[in-house]
Design a protein around this motif. Sequence first.
Motif, short mmCIF file in Angstrom:
data_model
loop_
_atom_site.label_atom_id
_atom_site.label_comp_id
_atom_site.label_asym_id
_atom_site.label_seq_id
_atom_site.Cartn_x
_atom_site.Cartn_y
_atom_site.Cartn_z
N ILE A 46 13.07 -0.37 -47.37
CA ILE A 46 13.21 -1.62 -46.63
C ILE A 46 12.55 -2.72 -47.46
CG2 ILE A 46 12.76 -2.80 -44.45
CD1 ILE A 46 14.60 -0.29 -44.31
N VAL A 47 13.33 -3.75 -47.78
CA VAL A 47 12.91 -4.77 -48.75
C VAL A 47 12.59 -6.08 -48.06
CG1 VAL A 47 13.65 -6.11 -50.77
CG2 VAL A 47 14.26 -3.68 -50.59
N ASN A 48 11.51 -6.71 -48.49
CA ASN A 48 11.14 -8.05 -48.03
C ASN A 48 12.01 -9.07 -48.76
OD1 ASN A 48 9.97 -10.57 -47.63
ND2 ASN A 48 7.88 -9.82 -47.77
N PRO A 49 12.92 -9.75 -48.09
CA PRO A 49 13.83 -10.67 -48.78
C PRO A 49 13.17 -11.92 -49.32
CG PRO A 49 14.20 -10.77 -46.42
CD PRO A 49 13.23 -9.65 -46.64
N SER A 50 11.98 -12.23 -48.86
CA SER A 50 11.28 -13.40 -49.39
C SER A 50 10.71 -13.16 -50.77
CB SER A 50 10.15 -13.82 -48.43
OG SER A 50 10.67 -14.25 -47.20
N THR A 53 10.18 -7.35 -52.71
CA THR A 53 9.32 -6.17 -52.79
C THR A 53 9.61 -5.20 -51.64
OG1 THR A 53 7.58 -7.29 -51.53
CG2 THR A 53 7.48 -7.45 -53.94
N VAL A 54 9.29 -3.93 -51.85
CA VAL A 54 9.54 -2.90 -50.84
C VAL A 54 8.44 -2.92 -49.79
CG1 VAL A 54 9.76 -0.41 -50.43
CG2 VAL A 54 10.84 -1.45 -52.44
N ILE A 55 8.85 -2.95 -48.52
CA ILE A 55 7.90 -2.92 -47.40
C ILE A 55 7.51 -1.50 -47.06
CG2 ILE A 55 7.55 -3.51 -44.97
CD1 ILE A 55 9.79 -5.65 -45.35
N CYS A 56 8.53 -0.64 -46.94
CA CYS A 56 8.32 0.74 -46.51
C CYS A 56 9.61 1.51 -46.75
CB CYS A 56 7.92 0.79 -45.03
SG CYS A 56 9.14 0.02 -43.93
N CYS A 57 9.63 2.76 -46.35
CA CYS A 57 10.82 3.60 -46.47
C CYS A 57 11.11 4.23 -45.11
CB CYS A 57 10.58 4.68 -47.52
SG CYS A 57 12.02 5.71 -47.86
#
Length: 500
Positions: A46-50, A53-57
Amino acid sequence: MNATTTTTPVRRGNEAELVAKEELPPLQHFIDGAFTTRTDAAGTDIVNPSSGTVICCVLEGTAADVDLAVAAARQAQTDWGATTPAERSDLLLNIASRIEENADILARLESLNTGKPLATSRDDVSGSVDTFRFMAGAGRALTSLAAGDYATDHTSVILREPAGVVGVITPWNYPLLMAAWKIAPILAAGNALVLKPSEQTPLTTLKLAEIIADLLPAGVLNIVTGLGPVVGERLASNPDIDLVALTGSVGSGKAVAATAGNTVKRVHLELGGKAPVVVFPDANLSAVAESLRTAAFYNSGQECGAACRVLVHESVADQLTQLIVEQVSTFIIGDPTAGDDVEIGPLVSEAHYHRVAGYLERAQKEGITAAIGGAPLEGPGFFIAPTVLTNVPAGAEASQNEIFGPVVTIETFSDEDEAIKRSNETPYGLAASVWTRDSARSIDLPRKLHFGTVWVNSHLVLANEVPWGGFKGSGYGRDLSIYALEDFSRTKHVMINHAR
């Protein structure tokens, strides 16, 4: 594509402060009242679009996971469907209150996962609360044909029953709100459900399950995370699903409908749109431009009803274009932590960012000009400058296809007949608006536009009391209002022979 006016640069804040790790929901399926644990399953980042970077899986579901969830829903639905409307209403009101109590974390999670400004996420949370409260009341007030003798010596009674088990597929643009739009009427009508959130934005849906788990009978609400071709396909094909409901792209809708046809199950589709904004010379042009500032660019234009296609009379086109550009030039663009005044965030993903950028590149090659914006913005994240495209010819790709980004096209027309024809020429039929001070035209013209919602002198104003849904390529079925409750139930006729 050189713009004559530039937008402000992207404002950056401290995203690390948005959501603490311990505030994340369980990153697993929610089946039969509990989150599952599987160590052998694949995961989706799960990617932070701002920032990119990866938030979590999050756990990546399989067809077998769907089948387990459907079996739990089928087991639970019998008892849940036998409850009274008042009992179901009480539960929905409790869900609404629980969402309201957790509004802060839900809004912050939504902004982290989607890049939305916090003000937009807070609106989504409050809209979700209102959806559950409306459906709690509406589920107690359904009406139908009165019982009576429509054939001699035979009394007819119309029953409204739950559809059964509903499969739900929700989109990435409004993850929490679209889940509420489906969950609330489905539960109010006495159904159980299995929901697949978008693989890109599952966090608030999982958080919702976490905060309301103790309120729900086990198995009534199930969530399976994963990919559309696997989880979504199985929801559409599983023979124990009675109805499948999707909010998403036209392509996804076609795939779901085709698969569902093999088991002859009902389908509820809320798909894309390309809303024309038809502006006549007598319109209040300042009001049009001010309305489009929100209606075209809300949620970075990632809105199926967005006012993205302006059709303006040629005599006032230059004036309206200038007014729209003035409005767009004042936007504050940034990540969710850059201030409460941020209005435009990033697009949801890198893939979608490149898709929207591709539309802008092709428009430039076609000779279409950008009065403002027209390109991606520099720096990390998936930001596209709010854009107004002018000199757009009839039939251009940018005016026919759903770009789903912060992009407005401006076309001109010469008379009313041309405006009607051009408005209806897209394959979509979700929403449109008409801008005029002519009272006769304001009543007559909406009847000639083939769209599920037509606003007059406004755009993108929604209420839970009125239906939302489209025609043509925008799908069928209605969200919101009592019409959603009808869509998620079935009608049975009981006829009693009382001849003596």
